[in-house]
Design a protein around this motif. Structure first.
Motif, PDB file in Angstrom:
ATOM      1  N   GLU A 253       0.826  -1.204   0.000  1.00 58.28           N
ATOM      2  CA  GLU A 253       0.000   0.000   0.000  1.00 58.28           C
ATOM      3  C   GLU A 253       0.862   1.257   0.000  1.00 58.28           C
ATOM      4  N   GLU A 254       1.959   1.231   0.742  1.00 62.37           N
ATOM      5  CA  GLU A 254       2.864   2.379   0.764  1.00 62.37           C
ATOM      6  C   GLU A 254       3.521   2.566  -0.601  1.00 62.37           C
ATOM      7  N   LEU A 255       3.867   1.458  -1.248  1.00 68.06           N
ATOM      8  CA  LEU A 255       4.483   1.528  -2.570  1.00 68.06           C
ATOM      9  C   LEU A 255       3.497   2.044  -3.607  1.00 68.06           C
ATOM     10  N   LEU A 256       2.234   1.651  -3.501  1.00 68.44           N
ATOM     11  CA  LEU A 256       1.200   2.162  -4.397  1.00 68.44           C
ATOM     12  C   LEU A 256       1.052   3.676  -4.249  1.00 68.44           C
ATOM     13  N   GLU A 257       1.066   4.146  -3.024  1.00 71.20           N
ATOM     14  CA  GLU A 257       0.954   5.586  -2.802  1.00 71.20           C
ATOM     15  C   GLU A 257       2.118   6.323  -3.463  1.00 71.20           C
ATOM     16  N   ALA A 258       3.319   5.780  -3.334  1.00 67.50           N
ATOM     17  CA  ALA A 258       4.486   6.399  -3.964  1.00 67.50           C
ATOM     18  C   ALA A 258       4.356   6.384  -5.479  1.00 67.50           C
ATOM     19  N   ALA A 259       3.902   5.256  -6.034  1.00 69.12           N
ATOM     20  CA  ALA A 259       3.774   5.129  -7.483  1.00 69.12           C
ATOM     21  C   ALA A 259       2.779   6.131  -8.049  1.00 69.12           C
ATOM     22  N   ARG A 260       1.721   6.370  -7.326  1.00 74.31           N
ATOM     23  CA  ARG A 260       0.686   7.283  -7.817  1.00 74.31           C
ATOM     24  C   ARG A 260       1.167   8.735  -7.835  1.00 74.31           C
ATOM     25  N   GLU A 261       2.160   9.054  -7.048  1.00 73.86           N
ATOM     26  CA  GLU A 261       2.686  10.408  -7.034  1.00 73.86           C
ATOM     27  C   GLU A 261       3.510  10.722  -8.266  1.00 73.86           C
ATOM     28  N   ILE A 262       3.978   9.706  -8.979  1.00 79.94           N
ATOM     29  CA  ILE A 262       4.864   9.923 -10.120  1.00 79.94           C
ATOM     30  C   ILE A 262       4.154  10.721 -11.197  1.00 79.94           C
ATOM     31  N   GLU A 263       2.874  10.472 -11.395  1.00 80.55           N
ATOM     32  CA  GLU A 263       2.139  11.115 -12.487  1.00 80.55           C
ATOM     33  C   GLU A 263       1.207  12.223 -11.993  1.00 80.55           C
ATOM     34  N   ARG A 264       1.405  12.705 -10.801  1.00 83.35           N
ATOM     35  CA  ARG A 264       0.524  13.749 -10.312  1.00 83.35           C
ATOM     36  C   ARG A 264       0.678  15.015 -11.152  1.00 83.35           C
ATOM     37  N   ASP A 265      -0.377  15.788 -11.277  1.00 83.23           N
ATOM     38  CA  ASP A 265      -0.346  17.031 -12.067  1.00 83.23           C
ATOM     39  C   ASP A 265       0.467  18.098 -11.365  1.00 83.23           C
TER      40      ASP A 265
END
Length: 265
Positions: A253-265
């Protein structure tokens, strides 16, 4: 033997054959060409290793489609029926630089799902494989780590970002170093995935749509070793998924949160 056992044996034999070709030219004089960019290189050894891998597969499974990085092999995995996925030298930039982090990866799939795979890293002396009897490195059964605390976990951002997407690499780095104990990058996706399956890493992540020859074998090993691999939405990863988030399960879950930040606007 069952068909799955047959495919596991051929996957290992083919990966070993390709790795032998690669190892013969390692740290020798190489013919190097560029594909899509200054860092996207291919060597004659890549082509010769793929030829040897394909020949080995064809000896037993002459009619199966083959998906491969080099030459004229298919570039997409068929949705139905058996197929093979081949990366003759994953980590070519390492290979060209005389660094040991490269390997030959071969996966057998049926209806898009892996049933057998092998990754042979000759310069490291490591052979990863899965088949009907489990997942192994050099004969020792693979198991992901049991760490659940992100602050003692080691993660790897895999695949490289083009110059017009280096801001995403910056965001990936920031997101990972803020959450996890350590970060590594190996320049060889299949090796990184194999290390996660063996308990040496807790996470491997990218926001890119990864090529099947860079991923399918390693993903199969992680799952067989007790890990979890999803896309950026947290859904089960497939060979055509957008993004790849692989973990030991304990820090997913922590890794998913980090991954989702890569493409943030």
């Amino acid at each position: 033997m069952s068909q799955r056992s047959d495919r596991a044996a051929v996957a290992l034999e083919a990966a070993e054959a390709g790795a032998e070709v690669a190892d013969e030219s390692f740290r020798g004089t190489l013919e190097i060409d560029h594909k899509d960019g200054k860092t996207d290189v291919v060597t004659q050894a890549d082509r010769e290793a793929q030829k040897r891998v394909v020949e080995t597969i064809r000896e037993e499974f002459a009619d199966d489609p083959i998906v491969g990085e080099e030459d004229e092999e298919l570039k997409a995995v068929p949705e139905e029926g058996p197929a093979w996925i081949v990366d003759p030298i994953d980590g070519t930039n390492n290979y060209v630089a005389g660094m040991r982090g490269f390997g030959t990866a071969v996966a057998a799939v049926v209806d898009g799902e892996p049933v057998a795979a092998a990754t042979v890293c000759p310069a490291l002396g490591d052979t990863y494989r899965i088949g009907p009897d489990g997942a192994y490195r050099n004969g020792r059964e693979l198991s992901v780590s049991d760490r659940t605390d992100p602050e003692v976990a080691t993660v790897c951002p895999t695949f490289w970002w083009d110059f017009d997407h280096r801001d995403e690499y910056g965001r990936a780095t920031a997101a990972l170093v803020e959450r996890f104990g350590d970060m590594r990058r190996y320049g060889c996706a299949q090796l990184s995935l194999g290390l996660l399956a063996a308990g040496g890493l807790e996470g491997v992540v990218t926001n890119k749509r990864a090529n099947p020859w860079d991923t399918v074998a390693g993903v199969a090993m992680i799952r067989e070793a007790g890990g979890v691999v999803t896309d950026l939405e947290g859904d089960r990863w497939r060979h055509d998924s957008h993004g790849l988030v692989a973990s030991n399960g304990g820090v997913h879950e922590e890794l998913l949160e980090a991954a989702r930040e890569i493409e943030r606007d």
